[in-house]
Write a protein that holds these residues in place. Structure first.
Motif, PDB file in Angstrom:
ATOM      1  N   LYS A  32      12.115 -43.413  -9.694  1.00  0.00           N
ATOM      2  CA  LYS A  32      12.857 -42.168  -9.494  1.00  0.00           C
ATOM      3  C   LYS A  32      13.550 -41.735 -10.785  1.00  0.00           C
ATOM      4  O   LYS A  32      13.602 -40.545 -11.098  1.00  0.00           O
ATOM      5  N   LEU A  33      14.058 -42.684 -11.540  1.00  0.00           N
ATOM      6  CA  LEU A  33      14.681 -42.365 -12.826  1.00  0.00           C
ATOM      7  C   LEU A  33      13.673 -41.738 -13.774  1.00  0.00           C
ATOM      8  O   LEU A  33      14.008 -40.841 -14.554  1.00  0.00           O
ATOM      9  N   ASP A  34      12.417 -42.210 -13.707  1.00  0.00           N
ATOM     10  CA  ASP A  34      11.357 -41.610 -14.534  1.00  0.00           C
ATOM     11  C   ASP A  34      11.171 -40.143 -14.171  1.00  0.00           C
ATOM     12  O   ASP A  34      11.023 -39.282 -15.052  1.00  0.00           O
ATOM     13  N   TYR A  35      11.148 -39.845 -12.862  1.00  0.00           N
ATOM     14  CA  TYR A  35      10.980 -38.455 -12.428  1.00  0.00           C
ATOM     15  C   TYR A  35      12.163 -37.595 -12.871  1.00  0.00           C
ATOM     16  O   TYR A  35      11.994 -36.462 -13.326  1.00  0.00           O
ATOM     17  N   LEU A  36      13.371 -38.144 -12.733  1.00  0.00           N
ATOM     18  CA  LEU A  36      14.567 -37.375 -13.061  1.00  0.00           C
ATOM     19  C   LEU A  36      14.697 -37.113 -14.563  1.00  0.00           C
ATOM     20  O   LEU A  36      15.434 -36.218 -14.977  1.00  0.00           O
ATOM     21  N   SER A  37      13.990 -37.890 -15.376  1.00  0.00           N
ATOM     22  CA  SER A  37      14.021 -37.668 -16.826  1.00  0.00           C
ATOM     23  C   SER A  37      13.185 -36.447 -17.222  1.00  0.00           C
ATOM     24  O   SER A  37      13.296 -35.946 -18.340  1.00  0.00           O
ATOM     25  N   ILE A  38      12.356 -35.971 -16.306  1.00  0.00           N
ATOM     26  CA  ILE A  38      11.547 -34.770 -16.552  1.00  0.00           C
ATOM     27  C   ILE A  38      12.402 -33.551 -16.225  1.00  0.00           C
ATOM     28  O   ILE A  38      12.972 -33.446 -15.137  1.00  0.00           O
ATOM     29  N   LYS A  39      12.504 -32.610 -17.137  1.00  0.00           N
ATOM     30  CA  LYS A  39      13.445 -31.507 -16.984  1.00  0.00           C
ATOM     31  C   LYS A  39      13.007 -30.471 -15.954  1.00  0.00           C
ATOM     32  O   LYS A  39      13.817 -29.967 -15.183  1.00  0.00           O
ATOM     33  N   SER A  40      11.729 -30.124 -15.908  1.00  0.00           N
ATOM     34  CA  SER A  40      11.283 -29.046 -15.025  1.00  0.00           C
ATOM     35  C   SER A  40      10.941 -29.559 -13.632  1.00  0.00           C
ATOM     36  O   SER A  40      10.478 -30.687 -13.459  1.00  0.00           O
ATOM     37  N   ILE A  41      11.166 -28.701 -12.629  1.00  0.00           N
ATOM     38  CA  ILE A  41      10.804 -29.034 -11.256  1.00  0.00           C
ATOM     39  C   ILE A  41       9.295 -29.210 -11.146  1.00  0.00           C
ATOM     40  O   ILE A  41       8.811 -30.139 -10.498  1.00  0.00           O
ATOM     41  N   ARG A  42       8.550 -28.336 -11.804  1.00  0.00           N
ATOM     42  CA  ARG A  42       7.091 -28.417 -11.785  1.00  0.00           C
ATOM     43  C   ARG A  42       6.613 -29.750 -12.356  1.00  0.00           C
ATOM     44  O   ARG A  42       5.688 -30.370 -11.826  1.00  0.00           O
ATOM     45  N   GLY A  43       7.239 -30.185 -13.419  1.00  0.00           N
ATOM     46  CA  GLY A  43       6.859 -31.455 -14.031  1.00  0.00           C
ATOM     47  C   GLY A  43       7.124 -32.634 -13.108  1.00  0.00           C
ATOM     48  O   GLY A  43       6.321 -33.564 -13.022  1.00  0.00           O
ATOM     49  N   ARG A  44       8.257 -32.602 -12.410  1.00  0.00           N
ATOM     50  CA  ARG A  44       8.593 -33.679 -11.477  1.00  0.00           C
ATOM     51  C   ARG A  44       7.596 -33.730 -10.316  1.00  0.00           C
ATOM     52  O   ARG A  44       7.125 -34.804  -9.933  1.00  0.00           O
ATOM     53  N   ILE A  45       7.285 -32.554  -9.757  1.00  0.00           N
ATOM     54  CA  ILE A  45       6.327 -32.489  -8.654  1.00  0.00           C
ATOM     55  C   ILE A  45       4.965 -32.990  -9.105  1.00  0.00           C
ATOM     56  O   ILE A  45       4.324 -33.798  -8.423  1.00  0.00           O
ATOM     57  N   SER A  46       4.520 -32.528 -10.257  1.00  0.00           N
ATOM     58  CA  SER A  46       3.202 -32.914 -10.772  1.00  0.00           C
ATOM     59  C   SER A  46       3.124 -34.412 -11.012  1.00  0.00           C
ATOM     60  O   SER A  46       2.126 -35.059 -10.679  1.00  0.00           O
ATOM     61  N   SER A  47       4.172 -34.970 -11.587  1.00  0.00           N
ATOM     62  CA  SER A  47       4.193 -36.406 -11.858  1.00  0.00           C
ATOM     63  C   SER A  47       4.131 -37.210 -10.567  1.00  0.00           C
ATOM     64  O   SER A  47       3.412 -38.211 -10.469  1.00  0.00           O
ATOM     65  N   LEU A  48       4.882 -36.765  -9.548  1.00  0.00           N
ATOM     66  CA  LEU A  48       4.877 -37.445  -8.251  1.00  0.00           C
ATOM     67  C   LEU A  48       3.486 -37.385  -7.612  1.00  0.00           C
ATOM     68  O   LEU A  48       2.991 -38.397  -7.095  1.00  0.00           O
ATOM     69  N   LEU A  49       2.839 -36.224  -7.657  1.00  0.00           N
ATOM     70  CA  LEU A  49       1.508 -36.074  -7.057  1.00  0.00           C
ATOM     71  C   LEU A  49       0.459 -36.886  -7.811  1.00  0.00           C
ATOM     72  O   LEU A  49      -0.441 -37.479  -7.206  1.00  0.00           O
ATOM     73  N   ILE A  50       0.574 -36.946  -9.121  1.00  0.00           N
ATOM     74  CA  ILE A  50      -0.357 -37.749  -9.916  1.00  0.00           C
ATOM     75  C   ILE A  50      -0.212 -39.226  -9.571  1.00  0.00           C
ATOM     76  O   ILE A  50      -1.197 -39.960  -9.460  1.00  0.00           O
ATOM     77  N   ASP A  51       1.023 -39.672  -9.393  1.00  0.00           N
ATOM     78  CA  ASP A  51       1.249 -41.074  -9.019  1.00  0.00           C
ATOM     79  C   ASP A  51       0.628 -41.380  -7.656  1.00  0.00           C
ATOM     80  O   ASP A  51       0.060 -42.459  -7.455  1.00  0.00           O
ATOM     81  N   HIS A  52       0.740 -40.459  -6.707  1.00  0.00           N
ATOM     82  CA  HIS A  52       0.113 -40.650  -5.396  1.00  0.00           C
ATOM     83  C   HIS A  52      -1.410 -40.695  -5.542  1.00  0.00           C
ATOM     84  O   HIS A  52      -2.079 -41.525  -4.915  1.00  0.00           O
ATOM     85  N   TYR A  53      -1.936 -39.811  -6.359  1.00  0.00           N
ATOM     86  CA  TYR A  53      -3.392 -39.782  -6.593  1.00  0.00           C
ATOM     87  C   TYR A  53      -3.867 -41.099  -7.213  1.00  0.00           C
ATOM     88  O   TYR A  53      -4.871 -41.683  -6.792  1.00  0.00           O
TER      89      TYR A  53
END
Length: 230
Positions: A148-169
Motif C-alpha cells: 500500500k505504501l508503494d501505491y501511495l508513493s504514486i502521485k496521480s490517481i490514475r497511476g495508483r489504479i493502473s499499478s493496482l490493476l497491473i499487480d492483479h494481472y
C-alpha cells in the motif's frame, strides 16, 4: 458448544488445514469466548483494552476509524468467517486500534494471543496449525501494508489504479479477473475518494484501456496500463 458455528470457523484463515473433527476438539480444549451483539451495537471501541482477535460467527460488522474532523470512516466490513484485530494480537500497547460496530445481529468469537501461542494442554496437532496460520496472516498483512505504501508513493490517481490493476494481472495471469476489493475498499486502499476513483475508472473505460462491471475487470490495452503505472 462450538459445533453449530463450525462451518463459519472452518473457513477462517486462522484454522486453515485443520479438519472439522479436530477443530471441534481443539475449540473445546481452548475454550474461546463467544459474545452476542445487536444491530448498531459497539463490539469494540478504539482505545479499549485489547483482549483478543475477533472472528465473526454470524452477522457482519464494520471496522471504522474517525478522520481528522471527527467523521467516522468505514475501513472494511467483515462477515461470517472473517477475522479482525489480528494485527494488535501481539502488540505491547494492548489497545483496540479501531472501532468495530455490528451491522446486524451478530455473534463473535474472541481468541486471546495467549490461547494462540500458549501451550496446548493436549498437545494437539491442530494447535501447531493455529500458530503457523497466525504467523502467515500477520506476515501477509505486513506485506500488504508495505505494498500500500508503494501505491501511495504514486502521485496521480490514475497511476495508483493502473499499478493496482497491473499487480492483479501479474498475480492472476489473465486480462480478465475479479478484484479482491469492492469499489469502496479500493478507494480506501488507494487513499482516494470514491467519486474520484469512479471518475478515473470511467475515463480509462472511455479511452478503451479497460472495461469493468462492479468487481469484474477486463484489461483491453495492457501496454497503455503499464505506461500509466510507471
Amino acid at each position: 458448544m462450538y459445533d453449530k458455528w463450525l462451518s463459519a470457523i472452518a473457513v477462517c484463515p486462522l484454522f486453515r488445514g485443520i479438519e472439522l473433527e479436530e477443530l471441534s476438539s481443539m475449540l473445546m480444549c481452548l475454550k474461546p469466548k463467544v459474545e452476542k451483539y445487536k444491530k448498531n451495537e459497539f463490539i469494540k471501541i478504539a482505545g479499549d483494552e485489547y483482549e483478543g482477535l475477533g472472528i465473526i460467527l454470524s452477522g457482519s460488522a464494520a471496522i471504522t476509524k474517525e478522520n481528522s474532523i471527527g467523521d467516522r470512516v468505514i475501513i472494511t466490513v467483515v462477515k461470517s468467517g472473517d477475522m479482525f484485530g489480528e494485527m494488535a494480537a501481539f502488540s505491547d500497547q494492548k489497545k483496540w486500534p479501531a472501532t468495530v460496530i455490528a451491522q446486524e445481529a451478530s455473534q463473535v468469537m474472541f481468541m486471546s494471543s495467549d490461547i494462540i501461542l500458549g501451550e496446548c494442554p493436549k498437545l494437539c496437532r491442530g494447535h501447531r496449525f493455529l500458530i503457523m496460520n497466525m504467523l502467515k496472516i500477520v506476515s501477509d498483512k505486513a506485506l500488504l501494508l508495505n505494498k500500500k505504501l508503494d501505491y501511495l508513493s504514486i502521485k496521480s490517481i490514475r497511476g495508483r489504479i493502473s499499478s493496482l490493476l497491473i499487480d492483479h494481472y501479474n498475480k492472476i495471469g489473465t486480462l480478465s479477473f475479479m478484484m479482491s476489493l469492492n469499489r469502496n475498499e479500493m478507494a480506501d486502499f488507494l487513499n482516494v475518494s470514491r467519486p474520484a476513483l469512479s471518475r478515473e475508472l470511467c475515463k480509462l473505460r472511455d479511452e478503451g484501456v479497460l472495461d469493468f462491471y462492479k468487481s469484474s475487470v477486463v484489461i483491453k490495452d495492457i501496454e497503455a496500463l503499464k505506461l500509466m503505472a510507471e
